[in-house]
Design a protein around this motif. Structure first.
Motif, PDB file in Angstrom:
ATOM      1  N   PHE A   6       0.761  -1.183  -0.086  1.00 29.90           N
ATOM      2  CA  PHE A   6       0.076  -0.102   0.074  1.00 29.90           C
ATOM      3  C   PHE A   6       0.827   1.078  -0.070  1.00 29.90           C
ATOM      4  N   PRO A   7       0.321   2.351  -0.770  1.00 27.95           N
ATOM      5  CA  PRO A   7       1.325   3.554  -0.696  1.00 27.95           C
ATOM      6  C   PRO A   7       1.198   4.251   0.683  1.00 27.95           C
ATOM      7  N   GLY A   8       1.958   5.089   1.061  1.00 29.07           N
ATOM      8  CA  GLY A   8       2.345   5.866   1.894  1.00 29.07           C
ATOM      9  C   GLY A   8       1.941   7.651   1.503  1.00 29.07           C
ATOM     10  N   SER A  68      -6.953   3.019   0.277  1.00 31.18           N
ATOM     11  CA  SER A  68      -6.322   1.728   0.319  1.00 31.18           C
ATOM     12  C   SER A  68      -7.174   0.652   0.876  1.00 31.18           C
ATOM     13  N   THR A  69      -7.984   1.164   1.774  1.00 26.50           N
ATOM     14  CA  THR A  69      -8.728  -0.050   2.458  1.00 26.50           C
ATOM     15  C   THR A  69     -10.064  -0.292   1.435  1.00 26.50           C
ATOM     16  N   ASP A  84      -1.365 -12.998   1.069  1.00 22.47           N
ATOM     17  CA  ASP A  84      -0.570 -13.907   1.991  1.00 22.47           C
ATOM     18  C   ASP A  84       0.274 -12.817   2.807  1.00 22.47           C
ATOM     19  N   PHE A  85       0.600 -11.685   2.439  1.00 19.03           N
ATOM     20  CA  PHE A  85       1.408 -10.304   3.047  1.00 19.03           C
ATOM     21  C   PHE A  85       0.903  -9.325   2.760  1.00 19.03           C
ATOM     22  N   VAL A  86       1.091  -8.104   3.630  1.00 19.47           N
ATOM     23  CA  VAL A  86       0.850  -6.865   3.153  1.00 19.47           C
ATOM     24  C   VAL A  86       1.793  -6.095   3.955  1.00 19.47           C
ATOM     25  N   ALA A  87       2.109  -5.028   3.180  1.00 16.04           N
ATOM     26  CA  ALA A  87       2.935  -3.939   3.756  1.00 16.04           C
ATOM     27  C   ALA A  87       2.563  -2.587   3.247  1.00 16.04           C
ATOM     28  N   GLY A  88       2.855  -1.395   4.126  1.00 17.18           N
ATOM     29  CA  GLY A  88       2.678  -0.276   3.829  1.00 17.18           C
ATOM     30  C   GLY A  88       1.576   0.451   4.940  1.00 17.18           C
TER      31      GLY A  88
END
Length: 88
Positions: A6-8, A68-69, A84-88
């Protein structure tokens, strides 16, 4: 394995997520939930707000999280894809 990144802060821009909001109930519900919690119209800020106001950290962070949500919920509901994984 599937990962979503996900962007910041800094990725915000007026108009972000407008198309998803217009086409998918999951996105509209996400923005409605966020507006209720935040106490202001986050969709209005994201879609038609002042760029300077949107760039303030107090606004940019919840706007990016909401967008993002919303995107995640649409992707999951429409495709069934789950990360399986998320980041941001």
């Amino acid at each position: 394995m599937i990962a979503f990144v996900f962007p910041g802060q800094g990725s915000q821009h007026v108009g972000m997520c407008r198309e998803l909001y217009g086409e998918f109930g999951a996105a509209r519900r996400t923005f409605e939930e966020a507006s209720d919690v935040l106490g202001f119209d986050i969709a209005g800020l994201c879609f038609e707000g002042d760029p300077g106001e949107l760039s303030l950290t107090a606004n940019a962070q919840p706007a990016i999280l909401t967008a993002s949500t919303a995107a995640l919920r649409v992707l999951e509901s429409e495709s069934g894809i789950r990360p399986d994984f998320v980041a941001g």
